[in-house]
Design a protein around this motif. Structure first.
Motif, PDB file in Angstrom:
ATOM      1  N   GLY A   1      87.987 -55.566  24.101  1.00  0.00           N
ATOM      2  CA  GLY A   1      88.432 -56.318  24.900  1.00  0.00           C
ATOM      3  C   GLY A   1      89.310 -55.809  26.153  1.00  0.00           C
ATOM      4  N   ARG A   2      89.780 -54.606  25.888  1.00  0.00           N
ATOM      5  CA  ARG A   2      90.341 -53.829  26.961  1.00  0.00           C
ATOM      6  C   ARG A   2      89.226 -53.515  28.059  1.00  0.00           C
ATOM      7  NH1 ARG A   2      94.477 -50.067  24.390  1.00  0.00           N
ATOM      8  NH2 ARG A   2      95.233 -49.732  26.675  1.00  0.00           N
TER       9      ARG A   2
ATOM     10  N   GLU B   1      98.823 -40.206  31.585  1.00  0.00           N
ATOM     11  CA  GLU B   1     100.023 -40.907  32.107  1.00  0.00           C
ATOM     12  C   GLU B   1     100.104 -42.450  31.518  1.00  0.00           C
ATOM     13  OE1 GLU B   1      98.935 -40.791  36.240  1.00  0.00           O
ATOM     14  OE2 GLU B   1      97.620 -39.536  35.582  1.00  0.00           O
ATOM     15  N   ASP B   2     101.257 -42.688  31.228  1.00  0.00           N
ATOM     16  CA  ASP B   2     101.762 -43.852  30.678  1.00  0.00           C
ATOM     17  C   ASP B   2     101.152 -45.060  31.346  1.00  0.00           C
ATOM     18  OD1 ASP B   2     103.266 -42.654  28.777  1.00  0.00           O
ATOM     19  OD2 ASP B   2     105.140 -43.142  29.704  1.00  0.00           O
TER      20      ASP B   2
ATOM     21  N   LEU C   1      97.633 -50.336  32.293  1.00  0.00           N
ATOM     22  CA  LEU C   1      96.417 -50.948  32.668  1.00  0.00           C
ATOM     23  C   LEU C   1      95.254 -51.166  31.726  1.00  0.00           C
ATOM     24  CD1 LEU C   1      95.893 -48.151  35.950  1.00  0.00           C
ATOM     25  CD2 LEU C   1      97.090 -50.467  35.806  1.00  0.00           C
ATOM     26  N   GLY C   2      95.507 -50.696  30.540  1.00  0.00           N
ATOM     27  CA  GLY C   2      94.534 -50.979  29.512  1.00  0.00           C
ATOM     28  C   GLY C   2      93.293 -50.411  30.112  1.00  0.00           C
ATOM     29  N   TYR C   3      92.934 -49.156  30.504  1.00  0.00           N
ATOM     30  CA  TYR C   3      91.936 -48.688  31.049  1.00  0.00           C
ATOM     31  C   TYR C   3      91.917 -47.203  30.662  1.00  0.00           C
ATOM     32  CZ  TYR C   3      88.304 -47.322  34.276  1.00  0.00           C
ATOM     33  OH  TYR C   3      87.118 -46.742  34.733  1.00  0.00           O
ATOM     34  N   ARG C   4      90.640 -46.893  30.333  1.00  0.00           N
ATOM     35  CA  ARG C   4      90.303 -45.403  29.884  1.00  0.00           C
ATOM     36  C   ARG C   4      88.661 -45.065  30.174  1.00  0.00           C
ATOM     37  NH1 ARG C   4      92.743 -41.564  26.266  1.00  0.00           N
ATOM     38  NH2 ARG C   4      92.020 -39.261  26.687  1.00  0.00           N
TER      39      ARG C   4
ATOM     40  N   HIS D   1     103.799 -52.305  42.002  1.00  0.00           N
ATOM     41  CA  HIS D   1     103.816 -51.830  40.347  1.00  0.00           C
ATOM     42  C   HIS D   1     105.529 -51.888  40.171  1.00  0.00           C
ATOM     43  CE1 HIS D   1     103.367 -49.174  36.917  1.00  0.00           C
ATOM     44  NE2 HIS D   1     103.320 -50.357  36.446  1.00  0.00           N
ATOM     45  N   GLU D   2     106.085 -50.827  40.943  1.00  0.00           N
ATOM     46  CA  GLU D   2     107.246 -50.669  40.703  1.00  0.00           C
ATOM     47  C   GLU D   2     108.134 -51.683  40.811  1.00  0.00           C
ATOM     48  OE1 GLU D   2     108.886 -47.561  39.808  1.00  0.00           O
ATOM     49  OE2 GLU D   2     106.828 -47.220  39.438  1.00  0.00           O
ATOM     50  N   LEU D   3     108.017 -52.625  41.643  1.00  0.00           N
ATOM     51  CA  LEU D   3     108.678 -54.001  42.030  1.00  0.00           C
ATOM     52  C   LEU D   3     108.386 -55.017  40.682  1.00  0.00           C
ATOM     53  CD1 LEU D   3     108.308 -54.480  45.772  1.00  0.00           C
ATOM     54  CD2 LEU D   3     110.223 -53.615  44.718  1.00  0.00           C
ATOM     55  N   GLY D   4     107.432 -54.678  40.071  1.00  0.00           N
ATOM     56  CA  GLY D   4     107.142 -55.501  38.863  1.00  0.00           C
ATOM     57  C   GLY D   4     106.393 -56.566  38.932  1.00  0.00           C
ATOM     58  N   PHE D   5     105.644 -56.572  40.160  1.00  0.00           N
ATOM     59  CA  PHE D   5     104.535 -57.464  40.528  1.00  0.00           C
ATOM     60  C   PHE D   5     103.257 -57.468  39.442  1.00  0.00           C
ATOM     61  CE2 PHE D   5     101.196 -59.823  42.707  1.00  0.00           C
ATOM     62  CZ  PHE D   5     101.677 -60.902  43.097  1.00  0.00           C
ATOM     63  N   ALA D   6     102.808 -58.592  39.062  1.00  0.00           N
ATOM     64  CA  ALA D   6     101.707 -58.485  38.085  1.00  0.00           C
ATOM     65  C   ALA D   6     100.330 -57.836  38.656  1.00  0.00           C
ATOM     66  CB  ALA D   6     101.491 -59.870  37.421  1.00  0.00           C
ATOM     67  N   LEU D   7     100.074 -56.668  37.963  1.00  0.00           N
ATOM     68  CA  LEU D   7      98.875 -55.765  38.901  1.00  0.00           C
ATOM     69  C   LEU D   7      97.711 -56.706  38.778  1.00  0.00           C
ATOM     70  CD1 LEU D   7      99.625 -52.319  37.775  1.00  0.00           C
ATOM     71  CD2 LEU D   7      99.812 -53.471  39.813  1.00  0.00           C
ATOM     72  N   GLN D   8      97.484 -57.641  37.663  1.00  0.00           N
ATOM     73  CA  GLN D   8      96.269 -58.389  37.564  1.00  0.00           C
ATOM     74  C   GLN D   8      96.221 -59.385  38.475  1.00  0.00           C
ATOM     75  OE1 GLN D   8      98.866 -58.210  35.492  1.00  0.00           O
ATOM     76  NE2 GLN D   8      99.164 -60.337  34.333  1.00  0.00           N
ATOM     77  N   ASP D   9      97.191 -59.806  39.292  1.00  0.00           N
ATOM     78  CA  ASP D   9      97.261 -60.832  40.158  1.00  0.00           C
ATOM     79  C   ASP D   9      96.886 -60.446  41.692  1.00  0.00           C
ATOM     80  OD1 ASP D   9      97.550 -62.682  38.456  1.00  0.00           O
ATOM     81  OD2 ASP D   9     100.026 -62.694  38.751  1.00  0.00           O
TER      82      ASP D   9
END
Length: 334
Positions: free
Chosen positions: A4-5, A135-136, A141-144, A208-216
């Protein structure tokens, strides 16, 4: 990685996508001013500015390698904008290109004893980060990546000690023959170019630091003036930061509520920082060369435009400060 990821990113491999760019760089090493060496263990080492002269063109290519083959980095001439050379960066996959690949987030170090008398430290950037996943950020990101090749860019003025190379190989799960290390001191043409090419990445990291949803965040483009490198490491590092903080212009296309998009536009630019308005080299010196004392809000582009694809509305905030950059970079002709 779960299926899924993996599906979330469409099976994209930043290392496989970058491989063609790496091959082209090695093939054109001579014309680009690079020196390529195959180490005894089989690792390929590319000198892009230590003993080799390097070039701006090499820096453009390295910038695209850093973006995992998911972005373009171009040079343009825009003297009417207050500086003759500008970088233009774009990506249709800005989260993967910038955060999973280009971001200099992998800390690599060695003690004096391990490094042969002088401590070694570098932040690794580029697609091999996604193989190691140290890195965390990769959990978020759910990516590797799981490719059988890797490229890593180190912003250093000397080659890494063997203990660091061994760590990279071990953490990435690569054999020596599968790894390419590219060395780009900021005092070089290639080094300055590949750092300024992070202008879009700086905006992505700030969002990302500001908390905006990266998927958007759907698409991104950016530009920044390209300064001449300085033989002084501190000045060279300051110039690359100033290029983005005072000359970086970013356009993000996103989805979400107008309230969230408007808020992102307002909070993103560097002028929100208490440290805004002076050269980065001076700021860094005044904080006793401790990055963690600098206001984090400073690490952002000068001007942002954010378009909401869900509503069709666009907001802008911040502005370029070319007068400051010209004062810092341009000598008077007499």
């Amino acid at each position: 990685m779960s299926e899924g990821r993996q599906d979330r990113w469409g099976g994209l491999s930043v290392n496989r996508l970058a491989a063609a760019h790496v091959a082209a760089l090695l093939d054109q090493a001579g014309p680009l001013g690079l020196r390529v060496e195959r180490l005894d263990d089989g690792v390929t080492l590319v000198d892009a500015g230590i003993d080799a002269p390097g070039s701006v063109t090499a820096g453009l290519a390295i910038g695209e390698i850093c973006m995992g083959g998911l972005g373009t980095v171009r040079l343009s001439t825009r003297a009417s904008d207050g500086w003759p050379a500008w970088l233009e960066v774009a990506s249709a996959q800005p989260v993967l290109a910038c955060l999973a690949s280009q971001y200099a987030g992998w800390s690599l170090s060695a003690s004096k004893e391990e490094a042969g008398g002088k401590k070694f430290f570098s932040l690794g950037s580029g697609p091999a980060r996604a193989l190691a996943g140290r890195e965390d950020l990769f959990t978020e990101l759910g990516y590797r990546d799981q490719a059988d090749c890797g490229a890593l860019v180190l912003e250093v003025d000397r080659r890494p000690p063997q203990v660091v190379i061994d760590k990279i190989l071990r953490d990435c799960g690569l054999t020596a023959e599968q790894l390419v290390l590219i060395l780009t001191p900021t005092t070089s043409l290639a080094g300055t170019t590949q750092v300024v090419a992070r202008v879009l990445e700086v905006a992505m990291h700030k969002a990302h630091e500001l908390g905006f949803a990266l998927q958007d965040i759907v698409d991104g483009s950016a530009s920044a003036p390209l300064p001449s490198p300085s033989p002084d490491g501190g000045i060279a590092m300051g110039r690359t930061n100033d290029a983005i903080l005072y000359g970086g212009r970013v356009h993000l296309s996103v989805r979400g509520s107008d309230e969230a998009v408007h808020d992102l536009a307002l909070r993103l630019p560097s002028l929100n920082s208490r440290d805004y308005g002076r050269s980065f080299a001076d700021i860094f010196r005044d904080y006793e060369y401790d990055f963690y004392k600098i206001d984090p809000a400073l690490f952002a582009p000068a001007e942002v435009w954010v378009s909401n694809l869900d509503s069709g509305r666009t907001w802008t905030a911040g502005s370029l400060n070319m007068a400051l950059l010209r004062d810092l970079w341009l000598e008077e002709s007499r």
